[in-house]
Design an enzyme around this catalytic site. Structure first.
Site, mmCIF file in Angstrom:
data_model
loop_
_atom_site.group_PDB
_atom_site.id
_atom_site.type_symbol
_atom_site.label_atom_id
_atom_site.label_comp_id
_atom_site.label_asym_id
_atom_site.label_seq_id
_atom_site.Cartn_x
_atom_site.Cartn_y
_atom_site.Cartn_z
ATOM 1 C CE1 TYR A 55 -1.828 -1.171 7.155
ATOM 2 C CE2 TYR A 55 -1.628 -1.342 4.772
ATOM 3 C CZ TYR A 55 -1.408 -1.866 6.031
ATOM 4 O OH TYR A 55 -0.769 -3.075 6.160
ATOM 5 C CB CYS A 70 -0.961 0.002 1.181
ATOM 6 S SG CYS A 70 -2.313 -1.176 0.979
HETATM 7 P P1 NAD Z 1 -3.268 -8.812 12.220
HETATM 8 O O1 NAD Z 1 -4.290 -7.738 12.352
HETATM 9 O O2 NAD Z 1 -3.721 -10.213 12.180
HETATM 10 O O3 NAD Z 1 -2.161 -8.661 13.351
HETATM 11 C C1 NAD Z 1 -1.775 -7.412 13.888
HETATM 12 C C2 NAD Z 1 -1.817 -7.550 15.382
HETATM 13 O O4 NAD Z 1 -1.373 -6.307 15.959
HETATM 14 C C3 NAD Z 1 -3.229 -7.813 15.922
HETATM 15 O O5 NAD Z 1 -3.280 -9.030 16.653
HETATM 16 C C4 NAD Z 1 -3.501 -6.609 16.806
HETATM 17 O O6 NAD Z 1 -4.243 -6.929 17.991
HETATM 18 C C5 NAD Z 1 -2.098 -6.147 17.145
HETATM 19 N N1 NAD Z 1 -2.097 -4.748 17.601
HETATM 20 C C6 NAD Z 1 -2.826 -3.721 17.095
HETATM 21 N N2 NAD Z 1 -2.633 -2.619 17.821
HETATM 22 C C7 NAD Z 1 -1.760 -2.948 18.805
HETATM 23 C C8 NAD Z 1 -1.190 -2.235 19.872
HETATM 24 N N3 NAD Z 1 -1.505 -0.937 20.077
HETATM 25 N N4 NAD Z 1 -0.353 -2.862 20.709
HETATM 26 C C9 NAD Z 1 -0.054 -4.182 20.518
HETATM 27 N N5 NAD Z 1 -0.564 -4.920 19.514
HETATM 28 C C10 NAD Z 1 -1.416 -4.305 18.662
HETATM 29 O O7 NAD Z 1 -2.444 -8.450 10.882
HETATM 30 P P2 NAD Z 1 -1.372 -9.312 10.067
HETATM 31 O O8 NAD Z 1 -2.008 -9.690 8.794
HETATM 32 O O9 NAD Z 1 -0.780 -10.351 10.924
HETATM 33 O O10 NAD Z 1 -0.283 -8.190 9.741
HETATM 34 C C11 NAD Z 1 0.929 -8.050 10.455
HETATM 35 C C12 NAD Z 1 1.717 -6.882 9.900
HETATM 36 O O11 NAD Z 1 1.950 -7.065 8.508
HETATM 37 C C13 NAD Z 1 0.995 -5.537 10.031
HETATM 38 O O12 NAD Z 1 1.938 -4.531 10.332
HETATM 39 C C14 NAD Z 1 0.429 -5.312 8.653
HETATM 40 O O13 NAD Z 1 0.245 -3.932 8.389
HETATM 41 C C15 NAD Z 1 1.505 -5.928 7.788
HETATM 42 N N6 NAD Z 1 0.972 -6.330 6.482
HETATM 43 C C16 NAD Z 1 0.125 -7.400 6.403
HETATM 44 C C17 NAD Z 1 -0.382 -7.762 5.176
HETATM 45 C C18 NAD Z 1 -1.321 -8.930 5.033
HETATM 46 O O14 NAD Z 1 -1.754 -9.224 3.911
HETATM 47 N N7 NAD Z 1 -1.667 -9.645 6.087
HETATM 48 C C19 NAD Z 1 -0.011 -7.049 4.005
HETATM 49 C C20 NAD Z 1 0.838 -5.965 4.139
HETATM 50 C C21 NAD Z 1 1.341 -5.623 5.373
#
Ligand code: NAD
Length: 334
Positions: A150, A121
């Site tokens: 984002y 993104c």
């Molecule tokens: P997810 O939402 O399953 O996991 C993120 C976790 O962060 C959640 O469990 C949430 O509770 C936790 N979190 C949020 N705010 C918090 C806080 N203040 N303190 C502590 N924990 C907190 O998402 P994911 O798919 O596992 O993604 C993980 C990372 O990868 C993220 O940074 C996301 O932006 C990045 N990402 C994911 C994708 C994808 O396709 N899944 C793509 C691009 C980037």
């Protein structure tokens, strides 16, 4: 390079963080797993890890999390699929508090390496207006015009990682994830992404006998999807490498959303009518990962076929839905 004895994983109650915790424990690392969610809501929770519930927007909590950890995988973010990020731009941008405070804590607590999970993104909208996307190259991120909210937060935090490395000597690594999917992730509730959402809709239709599903957009928009095992391998390889620039970590197998639906229908053994919701959140028109750089620097790229990964994802979501669903409220043991 000597291996770290203790690794912090933030966002460990989420999809990627949960899988990374499992992988690192299996490899013999000590792991501190941190998430804001109560632990019964974590997708995967391991007795062998030190599990903490902390809000990492708070600086003091970041110090508590980072203290004594040599390496940090920072996956925590307030995020979701297109439906979430288009409607919650301020919440997405507030993840800047997590990333800023985690970098400061990493520096002050003496961590030696810091992994930041950035995103496709960050790439500008003007490079993603056609379905036939040739693949986004790392240099395409500038001139900047990322996904509002984002994407801007991710681009800013990438930049902060760079300056913490240049100015403070913290070895930061930045991977731009392209759509990661697999079991033990969100499939309902509004934060789910396309692969899980499509599995859920098709399973729900199959179980209820409905003959149609809704598709966001016209179904012609294109994406690539990376299975979680490729994501885990790539993230660790990047962390252990000397790659200091942001690098794509994604699949180059580009499909339309209609083709993704075809795959899931084939796995499910059903054929459904499609109702296209043209004013639903749908993101950019076409997106895929150009993997020339990762091939050159790691001699590897994500290669697990979409059909293969979707079979495993579908099976896990099906199991959740017929068993009453929700999270795995169990502690796993290694
Ligand atoms: P997810 O939402 O399953 O996991 C993120 C976790 O962060 C959640 O469990 C949430 O509770 C936790 N979190 C949020 N705010 C918090 C806080 N203040 N303190 C502590 N924990 C907190 O998402 P994911 O798919 O596992 O993604 C993980 C990372 O990868 C993220 O940074 C996301 O932006 C990045 N990402 C994911 C994708 C994808 O396709 N899944 C793509 C691009 C980037």
């Amino acid at each position: 390079m000597s291996q770290p004895t203790k690794v912090l994983i933030t966002g460990a109650g989420g999809f990627i963080g949960g899988h990374m915790t499992a992988a690192l424990l299996q490899q013999g690392y000590q792991v501190r797993a941190v998430d804001i969610k109560p632990q019964w809501q974590w997708y995967q929770r391991f007795a062998a890890a030190e599990n903490l519930t902390l809000d990492l927007r708070e600086k003091a909590n970041c110090y508590q999390a980072a203290n004594g950890c040599e390496w940090i995988y920072n996956f925590a973010a307030d995020m979701g699929g297109m439906g979430f990020i288009e409607n919650n731009k301020a919440l997405c941008m507030l993840s800047v508090l997590i990333n800023t405070h985690m970098l400061v804590a990493a520096r002050d607590c003496g961590a030696t390496r810091f992994f930041f999970s950035s995103s496709a993104c960050v790439y500008p909208g003007y490079k993603q207006q056609a379905t036939e996307n040739p693949g986004l190259q790392e240099e395409d991120a500038y001139p900047a015009d990322p996904e509002d909210g984002y994407g801007w937060e991710k681009l800013f935090s990438e930049r902060m990682c760079r300056h913490f490395r240049e100015d403070f000597g913290l070895e930061t690594r930045v991977a731009r994830f392209h759509n990661v999917y697999g079991p033990h992730g969100t499939f309902d509730g509004g934060r789910e992404k396309a692969p899980a959402a499509i599995c859920r809709k098709i399973i729900a239709a199959k179980l209820s006998g409905a003959d149609a599903i809704e598709i966001w957009g016209d179904g012609l928009q294109t994406r690539s999807f990376m299975y979680i095992d490729d994501c885990l391998y790539g993230a660790q390889a990047i962390m252990q490498s000397e790659i200091r620039q942001p690098i794509n970590l994604g699949s180059a197998e580009m499909v339309s959303i209609n083709q993704l639906v075809d795959i899931v229908e084939e796995i499910a053994g059903v054929r459904l009518r499609r109702r296209y919701i043209l004013d639903a959140p749908k993101g950019v028109r076409g997106r895929s990962s150009d993997n020339a750089l990762i091939r050159e620097l790691l001699g590897w790229e994500p290669a697990i076929p979409l059909h293969q990964g979707m079979e495993k994802t579908y099976a896990w979501i099906y199991e959740q839905m017929i068993s009453g669903g929700g999270k795995d409220a169990v502690v796993n043991h290694y």
